[in-house]
Structures are given as structure tokens and as C-alpha cells.
Scaffold this motif. Structure first.
Motif, PDB file in Angstrom:
ATOM      1  N   ARG A  44     106.812  -2.514  47.491  1.00  0.00           N
ATOM      2  CA  ARG A  44     105.929  -3.662  47.713  1.00  0.00           C
ATOM      3  C   ARG A  44     104.884  -3.775  46.601  1.00  0.00           C
ATOM      4  O   ARG A  44     104.612  -4.858  46.092  1.00  0.00           O
ATOM      5  N   ASN A  45     104.327  -2.623  46.216  1.00  0.00           N
ATOM      6  CA  ASN A  45     103.315  -2.645  45.159  1.00  0.00           C
ATOM      7  C   ASN A  45     103.902  -3.011  43.799  1.00  0.00           C
ATOM      8  O   ASN A  45     103.266  -3.714  43.017  1.00  0.00           O
ATOM      9  N   LEU A  46     105.114  -2.522  43.530  1.00  0.00           N
ATOM     10  CA  LEU A  46     105.754  -2.870  42.252  1.00  0.00           C
ATOM     11  C   LEU A  46     106.027  -4.368  42.189  1.00  0.00           C
ATOM     12  O   LEU A  46     105.883  -5.005  41.141  1.00  0.00           O
ATOM     13  N   LEU A  47     106.396  -4.916  43.347  1.00  0.00           N
ATOM     14  CA  LEU A  47     106.638  -6.349  43.426  1.00  0.00           C
ATOM     15  C   LEU A  47     105.338  -7.121  43.155  1.00  0.00           C
ATOM     16  O   LEU A  47     105.312  -8.066  42.366  1.00  0.00           O
ATOM     17  N   ARG A  48     104.271  -6.653  43.785  1.00  0.00           N
ATOM     18  CA  ARG A  48     102.957  -7.315  43.580  1.00  0.00           C
ATOM     19  C   ARG A  48     102.531  -7.226  42.120  1.00  0.00           C
ATOM     20  O   ARG A  48     102.008  -8.171  41.542  1.00  0.00           O
ATOM     21  N   SER A  49     102.761  -6.049  41.529  1.00  0.00           N
ATOM     22  CA  SER A  49     102.390  -5.847  40.125  1.00  0.00           C
ATOM     23  C   SER A  49     103.189  -6.804  39.223  1.00  0.00           C
ATOM     24  O   SER A  49     102.633  -7.432  38.316  1.00  0.00           O
ATOM     25  N   ALA A  50     104.504  -6.928  39.498  1.00  0.00           N
ATOM     26  CA  ALA A  50     105.347  -7.825  38.687  1.00  0.00           C
ATOM     27  C   ALA A  50     104.893  -9.278  38.866  1.00  0.00           C
ATOM     28  O   ALA A  50     104.843 -10.046  37.893  1.00  0.00           O
ATOM     29  N   GLN A  51     104.531  -9.643  40.095  1.00  0.00           N
ATOM     30  CA  GLN A  51     104.076 -11.028  40.340  1.00  0.00           C
ATOM     31  C   GLN A  51     102.774 -11.306  39.583  1.00  0.00           C
ATOM     32  O   GLN A  51     102.588 -12.381  39.015  1.00  0.00           O
ATOM     33  N   PHE A  52     101.908 -10.311  39.550  1.00  0.00           N
ATOM     34  CA  PHE A  52     100.656 -10.462  38.794  1.00  0.00           C
ATOM     35  C   PHE A  52     100.962 -10.652  37.299  1.00  0.00           C
ATOM     36  O   PHE A  52     100.450 -11.573  36.658  1.00  0.00           O
ATOM     37  N   LEU A  53     101.837  -9.801  36.759  1.00  0.00           N
ATOM     38  CA  LEU A  53     102.151  -9.886  35.321  1.00  0.00           C
ATOM     39  C   LEU A  53     102.883 -11.180  34.970  1.00  0.00           C
ATOM     40  O   LEU A  53     102.710 -11.735  33.883  1.00  0.00           O
ATOM     41  N   HIS A  54     103.680 -11.657  35.901  1.00  0.00           N
ATOM     42  CA  HIS A  54     104.436 -12.892  35.686  1.00  0.00           C
ATOM     43  C   HIS A  54     103.480 -14.063  35.433  1.00  0.00           C
ATOM     44  O   HIS A  54     103.786 -14.998  34.709  1.00  0.00           O
ATOM     45  N   LYS A  55     102.310 -13.982  36.019  1.00  0.00           N
ATOM     46  CA  LYS A  55     101.318 -15.037  35.822  1.00  0.00           C
ATOM     47  C   LYS A  55     100.338 -14.665  34.697  1.00  0.00           C
ATOM     48  O   LYS A  55      99.927 -15.522  33.919  1.00  0.00           O
ATOM     49  N   GLU A  56      99.999 -13.383  34.611  1.00  0.00           N
ATOM     50  CA  GLU A  56      98.939 -12.956  33.695  1.00  0.00           C
ATOM     51  C   GLU A  56      99.415 -12.906  32.222  1.00  0.00           C
ATOM     52  O   GLU A  56      98.687 -13.333  31.318  1.00  0.00           O
ATOM     53  N   LEU A  57     100.604 -12.360  32.004  1.00  0.00           N
ATOM     54  CA  LEU A  57     101.054 -12.187  30.611  1.00  0.00           C
ATOM     55  C   LEU A  57     101.182 -13.516  29.857  1.00  0.00           C
ATOM     56  O   LEU A  57     100.743 -13.608  28.704  1.00  0.00           O
ATOM     57  N   PRO A  58     101.763 -14.581  30.471  1.00  0.00           N
ATOM     58  CA  PRO A  58     101.840 -15.838  29.711  1.00  0.00           C
ATOM     59  C   PRO A  58     100.458 -16.374  29.339  1.00  0.00           C
ATOM     60  O   PRO A  58     100.290 -16.967  28.273  1.00  0.00           O
ATOM     61  N   ILE A  59      99.445 -16.133  30.178  1.00  0.00           N
ATOM     62  CA  ILE A  59      98.087 -16.606  29.854  1.00  0.00           C
ATOM     63  C   ILE A  59      97.607 -15.887  28.599  1.00  0.00           C
ATOM     64  O   ILE A  59      97.189 -16.501  27.616  1.00  0.00           O
ATOM     65  N   ARG A  60      97.715 -14.553  28.625  1.00  0.00           N
ATOM     66  CA  ARG A  60      97.207 -13.773  27.489  1.00  0.00           C
ATOM     67  C   ARG A  60      97.984 -14.085  26.210  1.00  0.00           C
ATOM     68  O   ARG A  60      97.419 -14.175  25.125  1.00  0.00           O
ATOM     69  N   ILE A  61      99.293 -14.218  26.339  1.00  0.00           N
ATOM     70  CA  ILE A  61     100.135 -14.456  25.156  1.00  0.00           C
ATOM     71  C   ILE A  61      99.894 -15.867  24.609  1.00  0.00           C
ATOM     72  O   ILE A  61      99.782 -16.063  23.399  1.00  0.00           O
ATOM     73  N   ALA A  62      99.765 -16.850  25.491  1.00  0.00           N
ATOM     74  CA  ALA A  62      99.535 -18.228  25.035  1.00  0.00           C
ATOM     75  C   ALA A  62      98.212 -18.322  24.275  1.00  0.00           C
ATOM     76  O   ALA A  62      98.121 -19.001  23.245  1.00  0.00           O
ATOM     77  N   ARG A  63      97.188 -17.652  24.767  1.00  0.00           N
ATOM     78  CA  ARG A  63      95.865 -17.708  24.101  1.00  0.00           C
ATOM     79  C   ARG A  63      95.966 -17.204  22.669  1.00  0.00           C
ATOM     80  O   ARG A  63      95.358 -17.752  21.757  1.00  0.00           O
ATOM     81  N   ARG A  64      96.736 -16.154  22.463  1.00  0.00           N
ATOM     82  CA  ARG A  64      96.869 -15.606  21.100  1.00  0.00           C
ATOM     83  C   ARG A  64      97.758 -16.499  20.229  1.00  0.00           C
ATOM     84  O   ARG A  64      97.494 -16.681  19.054  1.00  0.00           O
ATOM     85  N   ALA A  65      98.799 -17.073  20.824  1.00  0.00           N
ATOM     86  CA  ALA A  65      99.681 -17.954  20.046  1.00  0.00           C
ATOM     87  C   ALA A  65      98.874 -19.139  19.517  1.00  0.00           C
ATOM     88  O   ALA A  65      99.026 -19.543  18.355  1.00  0.00           O
ATOM     89  N   ILE A  66      97.988 -19.675  20.340  1.00  0.00           N
ATOM     90  CA  ILE A  66      97.163 -20.817  19.922  1.00  0.00           C
ATOM     91  C   ILE A  66      96.255 -20.395  18.777  1.00  0.00           C
ATOM     92  O   ILE A  66      96.133 -21.092  17.772  1.00  0.00           O
ATOM     93  N   GLU A  67      95.657 -19.226  18.909  1.00  0.00           N
ATOM     94  CA  GLU A  67      94.770 -18.752  17.840  1.00  0.00           C
ATOM     95  C   GLU A  67      95.545 -18.537  16.536  1.00  0.00           C
ATOM     96  O   GLU A  67      95.050 -18.843  15.462  1.00  0.00           O
ATOM     97  N   LEU A  68      96.741 -18.002  16.664  1.00  0.00           N
ATOM     98  CA  LEU A  68      97.555 -17.745  15.461  1.00  0.00           C
ATOM     99  C   LEU A  68      97.875 -19.034  14.702  1.00  0.00           C
ATOM    100  O   LEU A  68      98.173 -19.010  13.521  1.00  0.00           O
ATOM    101  N   GLU A  69      97.839 -20.145  15.416  1.00  0.00           N
ATOM    102  CA  GLU A  69      98.114 -21.440  14.794  1.00  0.00           C
ATOM    103  C   GLU A  69      96.911 -22.006  14.056  1.00  0.00           C
ATOM    104  O   GLU A  69      97.044 -22.927  13.279  1.00  0.00           O
ATOM    105  N   ASN A  70      95.734 -21.485  14.376  1.00  0.00           N
ATOM    106  CA  ASN A  70      94.513 -22.138  13.886  1.00  0.00           C
ATOM    107  C   ASN A  70      93.612 -21.216  13.082  1.00  0.00           C
ATOM    108  O   ASN A  70      92.402 -21.274  13.206  1.00  0.00           O
ATOM    109  N   LEU A  71      94.204 -20.378  12.251  1.00  0.00           N
ATOM    110  CA  LEU A  71      93.388 -19.434  11.491  1.00  0.00           C
ATOM    111  C   LEU A  71      92.845 -20.077  10.217  1.00  0.00           C
ATOM    112  O   LEU A  71      93.489 -20.965   9.645  1.00  0.00           O
TER     113      LEU A  71
END
Ligand SMILES: Nc1ncnc2c1ncn2[C@@H]1O[C@H](COP(=O)(O)OP(=O)(O)OP(=O)(O)O)[C@@H](O)[C@H]1O
Length: 368
Positions: A44-71
């Protein structure tokens, strides 16, 4: 996947999706939370952890991708930086196209996918260093180091979030270990002996020194061998390795210049209420006061740059020095869990590096 052209622009590439996710707020986690949550890696906890990362990782990665475009200064257009941006976009795409994580089978497939993402990003640091080096070459002789402040701040943010992303992925993956070492919760060792880690890291640094110079100064580690506290051993190993490597190089070069015996490097581990502090002292001649303000920047090194040719595969052979990345990256690792790094130098004598590690592990991840 073929490299995309910078001129294609981010919005055209993936529509508004990256922008939308990049504008969401990331959620920080503390060492204590990771430890408590991971101590019960039930289905159950591994499932919760994966659900958290499924939402959290795209946020963190998108923020950096945007910055990489605007240096600034056209850094975004450098081929190595474009490649890094493509890794971020590909990972964003992988995460967003993965359906909702609903059961154990989904969770295992998701874990496999994020493991691949971590591998994809292995060479981000040398690739970025190569891009920045390229830019520096283009701008010289008109290059003014203060112009680089903006780039320096970006790199600090960028590498800090990279540490966070890799920690979250690494922790989730490690929680699947069917036979963890006693006291280990994923990547965290709840009973880590800083002396043991410092010794191992020093030996690794000494073997690089041997390879480069044919000999290596001694390193002694002083402290309570029974003292342990919760921390991530791989992070501490990396930090002590970088600091000892710097000391070894300074001592070795100094004794080669003067024909004197190499003086040993001393590591002291102190166990405080708030911090565990590790002091690394050498008699390698210190750092000039005029150079001191530059040592935490990503472009300062007194060693020959190993990136002059290319960055592909630079990780296969660790060198003694060269990118000028050791100190700024070490400081980021320390700060990631609420610690810090200070360098005190006595020119003509030696250097003391104070590595402070937060003992309580309550501080939230810094999320720029
Ligand atoms: N203990 C030390 N004694 C003397 N000089 C030092 C010491 N530590 C750091 N320096 C100086 O600071 C510079 C920057 O150090 P840093 O660790 O950031 O990069 P580097 O060692 O040159 O390269 P690398 O990226 O491989 O670590 C070094 O090139 C060196 O001139």
C-alpha cells in the motif's frame, strides 16, 4: 531520439503541457519523512509513493525543462544543453504518458520506468559543464565572470533539483530491495557511521591520487567509531571524496614542488546536538584570498579541464580535478538535507573544510 532544434521552441514541441506542469508548485520532503514512510514498505505504501511521484516528478522535470529553454547568453542553444533539455522533455513525456498507478502491477512498471529515467540523466552534470565551457570560450576575451552570476544561480538551482529528483527516484526504487541491509531504509542508513564512510571515501580518493601521481598522502580519521546517525551514505561518500581529493591534490603538488614529505590529511568527526560536523584539514598551502570568492563557482579550477575535448564518457574515468565542480556540488549535497559547507584557508599553510550535516533531518528539501 533525434535532437530537437532549439528554434522549434518548447511550446510547439509539447504544447502547453510542460508549461502547465511547470507552473505547479513542487512538494518538498524531509529526510525524517522519507525515513518514517520508508520504514514500512508495504504494498500500500509503495503504491502511495508511486502515486506521489507520478504527480511530483513531472512538475519538477517540467520546471527545469522550461529553464533550460530560457538561459542567458545563448546557453540554451549550445548542443550539449539541447541534449540535456531533450533528456528532460523525454522524461516528462514518459511520465505523462504513463497511465494512473492503480495496483501492484502498475506500480512495478512505473518503478521500472523511473529507474530508466534516472539512468537517462546520468551524464547531465558533465554535459551541462561542457555547454557552459563552450559558452565561456565563445565569450572570451570579453568574458566577465560577474556576467556569469545568472548562470551560476541557474546551475545551483538546476543541480539542487537534480539531487532531489534522483533522491526521490532512488529512494522509491531502493524500497523494493527484498533484503535490505540492517538499519537501511531505502538509501538512508538509520545507523550510518560517519567515520566508516569517511574512511572509505578517503581510500577511494587516495587510489585516484595514486593513479595520477604514483603516491598519495596519508589520511587519518579521528572521532568516536561507535557514533552513528541517520543519513544517506552515498551522499556523504561523495562529499568527503570530493573534499579529500582536493586536499590530496594540494598536498601532493606542494610536496612535489618543495621536495618535502607529504604531510597527512586529518579528518575529525564531531557529534553535536544540531549538527554532525566533519572537518578536513590539510597542509597543502591553502587558497589565495583573491581566489577564495571563486571556489564555489562552476567555472573556477586551477586544474586542466578534462572537458576540453568532449563530455561523452567522462564519468568512466574519474580524474583528480578539472571541472571546478567539486566544491559547489558538494555544498549543494550538504544543503539538500539542511547542512552546509565552509572553506577556511590560510595561504602559505593549508585549508580546512567544514562539512556540516544536519542531525535532525527535519529540514524540507530546498525547492527552487
Ligand atoms: N584543499 C585545497 N587546497 C588548495 N586549493 C584548493 C583546495 N580545495 C579547493 N582548492 C582550489 O579550489 C579549486 C576549485 O575546487 P573544486 O573542487 O570546485 O574543483 P576542482 O577540484 O578544480 O575540479 P573537480 O570538478 O574535478 O572537483 C581547485 O581547482 C583548487 O584551486
Amino acid at each position: 531520439m533525434a535532437a530537437r532544434k532549439a528554434s522549434e521552441g518548447l511550446s510547439k514541441l509539447v504544447g502547453d503541457e510542460v508549461q502547465r506542469w511547470g507552473s505547479m508548485k513542487p512538494t518538498g520532503v524531509s529526510l525524517r519523512y522519507m525515513m518514517e514512510f520508508g520504514s514500512r514498505p508495504t504494498e500500500r505504501n509503495l503504491l502511495r509513493s508511486a502515486q506521489f511521484l507520478h504527480k511530483e516528478l513531472p512538475i519538477r522535470i517540467a520546471r527545469r525543462a522550461i529553464e533550460l529553454e530560457n538561459l542567458p547568453f545563448g546557453l540554451s542553444e549550445k548542443p550539449a544543453v539541447l541534449k540535456v533539455r531533450d533528456w528532460y522533455l523525454d522524461s516528462f513525456h514518459d511520465l505523462r504518458s504513463f497511465p494512473e498507478v492503480k495496483d501492484k502491477a502498475d506500480e512495478l512498471a512505473f518503478t521500472q520506468m523511473i529507474k530508466m529515467i534516472k539512468v537517462r540523466h546520468n551524464n547531465v552534470v558533465p554535459a551541462m559543464a561542457f555547454g557552459v565551457q563552450h559558452l565561456k570560450k565563445d565569450l572570451s576575451p570579453s568574458f566577465v565572470p560577474t556576467d556569469f552570476e545568472e548562470i551560476h544561480e541557474f546551475l545551483d538551482r538546476f543541480y539542487m533539483t537534480r539531487i532531489g529528483i534522483r533522491m526521490l527516484i532512488g529512494q522509491h526504487v531502493a524500497l523494493h530491495d527484498p533484503d535490505p541491509e540492517p538499519g537501511c531504509v531505502g538509501q538512508i542508513n538509520t545507523k550510518m557511521s560517519p567515520m566508516k564512510v569517511a574512511r572509505a571515501a578517503s581510500e577511494d580518493a587516495r587510489s585516484i591520487c595514486f593513479r595520477e601521481y604514483g603516491s598519495a598522502p596519508e589520511v587519518s580519521v579521528i572521532g568516536d567509531p561507535n557514533f552513528t546517525f541517520p543519513y544517506v551514505p552515498s551522499h556523504l561518500h561523495l562529499m568527503v571524496f570530493e573534499l579529500v581529493k582536493n586536499s590530496l591534490r594540494a598536498v601532493q603538488e606542494r610536496c612535489m614542488d618543495s621536495d618535502k614529505d607529504a604531510l597527512p590529511i586529518k579528518i575529525i568527526v564531531a557529534d553535536g546536538i544540531e549538527d554532525v560536523t566533519i572537518k578536513i584539514s590539510d597542509e597543502g598551502g591553502g587558497i589565495r584570498r583573491s581566489g577564495l570568492s571563486k571556489i564555489f563557482t562552476y567555472l573556477y579550477s586551477t586544474a586542466k579541464n578534462p572537458l576540453e575535448e568532449n563530455y561523452e564518457g567522462v564519468h568512466q574515468g574519474v580524474t583528480m580535478a578539472g571541472y571546478g565542480y567539486g566544491l559547489p556540488i558538494t555544498r549543494l549535497y550538504a544543503r539538500y538535507f539542511g547542512g552546509d559547507l565552509q572553506i577556511i584557508s590560510m595561504e602559505g599553510y593549508g585549508t580546512d573544510a567544514y562539512l556540516h550535516l544536519s542531525r535532525l533531518g527535519d529540514s524540507q528539501e530546498p525547492l527552487p
